[in-house]
Design an enzyme around this catalytic site. Structure first.
Site, short mmCIF file in Angstrom:
data_model
loop_
_atom_site.label_atom_id
_atom_site.label_comp_id
_atom_site.label_asym_id
_atom_site.label_seq_id
_atom_site.Cartn_x
_atom_site.Cartn_y
_atom_site.Cartn_z
N SER A 1 0.86 -1.18 0.00
CA SER A 1 0.00 0.00 0.00
C SER A 1 0.89 1.23 0.00
CB SER A 1 -0.88 -0.01 1.25
OG SER A 1 -1.27 1.31 1.56
N LYS B 1 1.03 -3.27 4.77
CA LYS B 1 0.08 -4.01 3.95
C LYS B 1 0.73 -4.94 2.94
CE LYS B 1 -3.97 -3.77 3.68
NZ LYS B 1 -4.98 -2.79 3.39
#
Ligand code: ARG
Length: 477
Positions: free
Chosen positions: A294, A300
């Site tokens: 991300s 992420k």
């Protein structure tokens, strides 16, 4: 890169601007907007190899039947090879004025070999030509997909073999139901994909007939040999009705339907990967090869490829719908509407091929987390059915009563906040006094899966056997 020149100019006695292929009776060329809506070269150029294969078969047949000379057929064939090489090398400038791939190829052939090129279109129309090209193209798509699906099935069967005894929870309603093995779960998809592949194979058998020689719609007075061209192009035989031959697009619909169903299978598998890679599940891990980060959240690791596979049915089902609506209500025989078969179909074929390949990559990449899966398999009183079955077999209790007794034991475990196998014998006997220590043998997840030896059941030895059988079968294709 040198761009090949195109003959787009008028023939002797023809008005400037009119089409060099069919412009004989036209005084002027089309309006710009007419040319734009009419042209299909932007998307049908991907049929060039099929178009040239069809033309070569047609020319050879014309010569064999004495309709054109052998020398012309040889010149045409060699010229077509040159054109094909130019297109394959990206050394070809496609002309919108020449509308489509058929006329672009023929026009270039004329430049390359001169006069004999004009004899190629004897006893043929663009209607049977495009019908032939598209059938050949769809057949190639089916064959490539067949091979790709076989590869994906192989990847899954290999995982199943390696993890025939790796325990995970099986779900119904996405609630933990009973323990199963990861291998069993993988093989469920092998079965589904084999039906998807079977649908493509069925469609292939039905579509593999040649429209070539149907000409515009009614056949032709020339003594052509449709069986010969069918054979040369690998078709089982010629289509029996010339009107049908140029009008039929049901084979595209059928393959799109098969692709759509296959994409739904892939989408379900993709959704499981999305679920399984969450922090809540942690059943499998995808490497950096199949995840993305991300731009704001550094921690992420997103399963984008799986999400995109999950999304593909939208456009693939859309393509089926688009073509079905184009074809509905069309009178026989050819109508230009049918040119609209290509863009959605090509898009759908590309999408499903990409999805299958991405899925094979993810299956090979994903590493199951055996501990997390086993721990999850032990939640949700997943061996409650095993307890009920033990009551039936050991105490000769009717199943309905056993179900009820087990329900009360589950309620007790819930109250004590323990698993079924963590209850004491006294706890169990407080609900049903005849329960003995023997019962603990069936309450583990290992015992549960091992007991499910019925045909098609999840017992590790069943799974091992099924995986080995699949791997053997998938060796050939
Ligand atoms: N580009 C056309 C198509 O894709 C080829 C057939 C054109 N036939 C015709 N009679 N205009 O359908």
């Amino acid at each position: 890169m040198t761009k090949a020149k195109q003959t787009t100019g008028p023939k002797p006695g023809q008005k400037a601007g009119s089409n060099s292929m069919w412009g004989g009776r036209f005084a002027s060329g089309p309006a710009a907007i007419m040319a734009e809506i009419n042209a299909s070269i932007g998307f049908d150029k991907r049929l060039f190899a099929q178009d040239i294969a069809g033309s070569k078969a047609h020319a050879a047949m014309l010569a064999a039947q004495g309709i054109i000379s052998k020398a012309d057929a040889v010149a045409i064939s060699k010229g077509l090879d040159t054109v094909k090489a130019e297109i394959a090398a990206g050394d070809f400038s496609f002309s919108t004025a020449l509308e489509d791939i058929h006329m672009n190829v023929e026009s270039r052939l004329k430049e390359v070999i001169g006069e004999p090129a004009g004899r190629l279109h004897t006893a043929r129309s663009r209607n049977d030509q495009v019908a032939t090209d598209m059938r050949l193209y769809v057949r190639d798509v089916v064959d490539a997909l067949d091979a790709a699906l076989t590869d994906l099935m192989r990847a899954l069967a290999e995982k199943a073999d390696a993890h025939h005894a790796t325990i995970m929870p099986g779900f119904t309603h996405l609630q933990v139901a009973q323990p199963i093995t990861f291998g069993h779960h993988c093989l469920a998809y092998v079965e589904m994909l084999s039906r998807d592949r079977g649908r493509l194979r069925d469609a292939r058998a039905r579509l593999n007939e040649s429209p070539l020689g149907a000409a515009a719609l009614a056949g032709t007075p020339y003594p052509i040999d449709r069986k010969a061209t069918a054979k040369a192009l690998g078709f089982a035989g010629p289509m029996r009705n010339s009107l049908d031959a140029v009008s039929a697009r049901d084979y595209v619909l059928e393959v799109l339907a098969a692709c759509a169903i296959c994409s739904v299978t892939l989408s379900r598998m993709a959704e499981e990967i999305v679920l399984w890679t969450t922090a809540q599940f942690r059943f499998v891990k995808l490497s950096d090869k199949f995840t993305t980060g991300s731009s704001i959240m550094p921690q992420k690791r997103n399963p984008d490829a799986a999400e995109l596979v999950r999304a593909k049915p939208g456009r693939i089902l859309g393509a089926f719908m688009a073509l079905a609506v184009v074809m509905k209500g069309l009178p026989l025989a050819y109508s230009k509407d049918m040119q609209e078969d290509k863009e959605p179909a090509f898009d759908a074929f590309d999408a499903v091929a990409l999805a299958v390949a991405a899925m094979a990559g993810m299956v090979r990449d994903m590493e199951p987390n055996a501990e997390a899966m086993r721990a999850a398999a032990m939640t949700g009183y997943s061996t409650a059915t095993d307890l009920a079955d033990w009551l039936v077999r050991s105490l000769r209790m009717p199943f309905r009563e056993a179900h009820h007794v087990t329900g009360r034991i589950v309620a007790l475990a819930e109250k004590k906040a323990v698993r079924l196998d963590e209850l004491s014998l006294a706890d169990l006997q407080s609900v049903e006094s005849r329960i003995s220590r023997e019962v603990f043998k069936v309450l583990s997840v290992e015992a549960s899966v091992a007991s499910r030896t019925s045909f098609g059941g999840t017992a590790p030895r069943n799974v091992k056997k099924a995986a080995v059988e699949w791997l053997k079968q998938l060796k050939d294709r």
